[in-house]
Design an enzyme around this catalytic site. Structure first.
Site, mmCIF file in Angstrom:
data_model
loop_
_atom_site.group_PDB
_atom_site.id
_atom_site.type_symbol
_atom_site.label_atom_id
_atom_site.label_comp_id
_atom_site.label_asym_id
_atom_site.label_seq_id
_atom_site.Cartn_x
_atom_site.Cartn_y
_atom_site.Cartn_z
ATOM 1 N N THR A 270 0.830 -1.205 0.000
ATOM 2 C CA THR A 270 0.000 0.000 0.000
ATOM 3 C C THR A 270 0.864 1.254 0.000
ATOM 4 O O THR A 270 0.567 2.238 -0.696
ATOM 5 C CB THR A 270 -0.929 0.009 1.227
ATOM 6 O OG1 THR A 270 -1.773 -1.138 1.185
ATOM 7 C CG2 THR A 270 -1.782 1.271 1.270
ATOM 8 N N HIS B 80 2.058 1.940 -3.442
ATOM 9 C CA HIS B 80 1.020 2.601 -4.245
ATOM 10 C C HIS B 80 1.010 4.101 -3.963
ATOM 11 O O HIS B 80 0.896 4.921 -4.888
ATOM 12 C CB HIS B 80 -0.360 2.010 -3.921
ATOM 13 C CG HIS B 80 -0.588 0.643 -4.467
ATOM 14 N ND1 HIS B 80 -0.663 0.374 -5.815
ATOM 15 C CD2 HIS B 80 -0.755 -0.553 -3.839
ATOM 16 C CE1 HIS B 80 -0.880 -0.916 -6.002
ATOM 17 N NE2 HIS B 80 -0.928 -1.506 -4.818
ATOM 18 N N ASP C 39 4.451 -17.670 -9.210
ATOM 19 C CA ASP C 39 4.773 -16.266 -9.464
ATOM 20 C C ASP C 39 5.599 -16.238 -10.743
ATOM 21 O O ASP C 39 5.864 -17.283 -11.355
ATOM 22 C CB ASP C 39 5.552 -15.652 -8.287
ATOM 23 C CG ASP C 39 5.328 -14.143 -8.148
ATOM 24 O OD1 ASP C 39 5.789 -13.408 -9.043
ATOM 25 O OD2 ASP C 39 4.707 -13.708 -7.167
ATOM 26 N N LEU D 224 -7.473 -12.611 -1.595
ATOM 27 C CA LEU D 224 -6.900 -11.440 -0.932
ATOM 28 C C LEU D 224 -6.393 -10.426 -1.950
ATOM 29 O O LEU D 224 -6.509 -9.225 -1.760
ATOM 30 C CB LEU D 224 -5.763 -11.857 -0.004
ATOM 31 C CG LEU D 224 -5.109 -10.728 0.786
ATOM 32 C CD1 LEU D 224 -6.013 -10.294 1.931
ATOM 33 C CD2 LEU D 224 -3.754 -11.156 1.347
#
Length: 340
Positions: free
Chosen positions: A40, A43, A195, A262
Site C-alpha cells: 500500500t 502505491h 509467481d 486477498l
C-alpha cells in the site's frame, strides 16, 4: 517530530518535521521503534490511480510498526507506559451492525492508519487503545513490525481447513510467502506457490513450500502430476490480483474446493464462471485481519515455532528511506524494515 509524509500530489515521499500527534482519553501515544514498508505504501509512493483517489495530501503514511507506549489516555485500561506493542491499522466505528456483533473486520466505516488518518512512519503514533496489541516478550521487534501483513496472511490461510489438504497459492509477495509458511506449519500436505519473480520464489522455497513455480516456464498441471495429485487443489489462496493467476487457480481447483481471495484484480477482470459453478467452488473475500482472533492465532503460531524471518530481507535506518522504498518497489526483496 520526524515523519515520512505524502506531501505532494506526485510520485515520492518526503521527510518532514510535523507536530507530535495529540491523543485522546481512550488513546495511547506510541514511540515508534521499527516500521515495515507495505505494498500500500508503494502505491502511495508511486501515486497511482488508487492513491490519487484515496489519499488526502499531506498525509503521514505507514501502518506496519513496532513501538513502546509513552503516554496513556486517562480512560484507558489494561495498557501502561513502557509496554512493547504493535497495533491493528484498521480503525472501526464501533456502532455499525458488524461492529456490535463483534465482527469489526467487516465494519463498513473503517478508516486506515496511514491512509485516511496519520500513520506510523513517524517518531510517534496516536492510536485508540482498542487497536493496540501488547506483545509477549518472546516476539521480536522485527516480527512485531510485520504483524500487520502477517495477519493478512493468517486471515487468508486460516479461512478454510487446510490440514492434510493440497494448497495452491498464487502470488509470492511477502503475504503469499508467509501464508505458505502458515499452511505448512498447521498441516497442509502439498503447498505450491506460483509467481513470475524468481527472487521471491526463492524466498518461498526457504519457507518450506513443496514447489515454487515460475509459471512463465512451468505448467501447474505438470507440477500437480509430479506431486501425484490426481484431483486438483483442495484450497486456493489468491494473493496476486493477477487475472491470469486467478483463472489458472480456478482451473486447478478440485471439485468442491475452497478459494480465499486477498489479491485485488482489475475491475474488468473476466472470470470463467463455469469453473466456479460446475465445480461447486466456495469463494471467500479476505480483507484485513479478524479483530482480534487473527492477532491471537498469529502470535500463538510464532510462539509455537513458526519461522517467518526469511521474509525479512532488508533493514535500513529511516534516513535511508528513499533507497528502502526503491528496493521494495523493485520486487527484489521481501519485507523491508525502517529503524527509527
Amino acid at each position: 517530530m520526524k515523519s515520512l509524509v505524502k506531501a505532494k500530489k506526485e510520485p515520492g515521499i518526503w521527510m518532514q518535521d510535523v507536530p507530535v500527534p495529540e491523543y485522546g482519553v481512550n488513546d495511547v501515544l506510541i514511540k515508534i521503534k521499527r516500521t515495515a514498508i507495505c505494498g500500500t505504501d508503494i502505491h502511495i509512493y508511486s501515486w497511482d490511480e488508487w492513491a490519487q483517489a484515496t489519499i488526502p495530501v499531506p498525509m503521514t503514511v505507514g501502518h506496519e510498526f513496532y513501538g513502546e507506549i509513552v503516554e496513556v489516555g486517562k480512560e484507558v485500561q489494561g495498557l501502561k507506559v513502557g509496554q512493547r506493542v504493535s497495533g491493528e491499522g484498521h480503525i472501526t466505528c464501533g456502532f455499525c451492525r458488524n461492529c456490535r456483533a463483534g465482527k469489526r473486520h467487516l465494519c463498513r466505516n473503517t478508516l486506515g492508519v496511514g491512509v485516511n488518518r496519520p500513520g506510523c512512519f513517524a517518531e510517534y503514533l496516536a492510536l485508540p487503545a482498542t487497536n493496540v496489541i501488547a506483545l509477549p516478550d518472546n516476539i521480536t521487534e522485527e516480527q512485531a513490525a510485520i504483524l500487520d501483513p502477517f495477519g493478512n496472511a493468517a486471515h487468508c490461510a486460516l479461512a478454510f481447513d487446510v490440514v492434510g489438504e493440497d494448497v495452491l497459492i498464487t502470488g509470492a509477495g511477502p503475504i503469499g510467502i508467509m501464508a505458505a509458511a502458515i499452511v505448512r506449519h498447521i498441516g497442509a500436505r502439498h503447498v505450491v506457490i506460483t509467481d513470475v519473480n524468481d527472487h521471491r520464489l526463492e524466498l518461498a522455497r526457504q519457507m518450506g513450500v513443496s514447489r515454487a513455480v515460475n509459471v512463465k516456464y512451468q505448467k501447474l498441471s505438470d507440477v500437480a502430476n509430479e506431486l501425484g495429485m490426481l484431483e486438483g487443489f483442495d484450497v486456493g489462496l489468491e494473493m496476486s490480483g493477477n487475472p491470469m493467476a486467478l483463472n489458472d487457480m480456478m482451473k486447478a481447483m478440485n471439485h468442491g474446493g475452497h478459494v480465499a481471495l486477498l489479491g485485488i484484480p482489475p475491475q474488468e477482470t473476466p472470470i470463467d464462471w463455469n469453473q466456479v459453478i460446475f465445480k461447486g467452488l466456495v469463494i471467500k473475500g479476505i480483507y484485513g485481519r479478524e479483530m482480534f482472533e487473527t492477532w491471537y492465532k498469529m502470535i500463538a503460531m510464532l510462539q509455537s515455532g513458526l519461522n517467518i524471518s526469511p521474509v525479512i530481507t532488508h533493514n535500513f535506518p529511516v534516513d535511508e528511506y528513499q533507497h528502502a522504498f526503491q528496493i521494495m518497489a523493485s520486487g527484489q526483496s521481501g519485507k523491508v524494515i525502517l529503524n527509527w
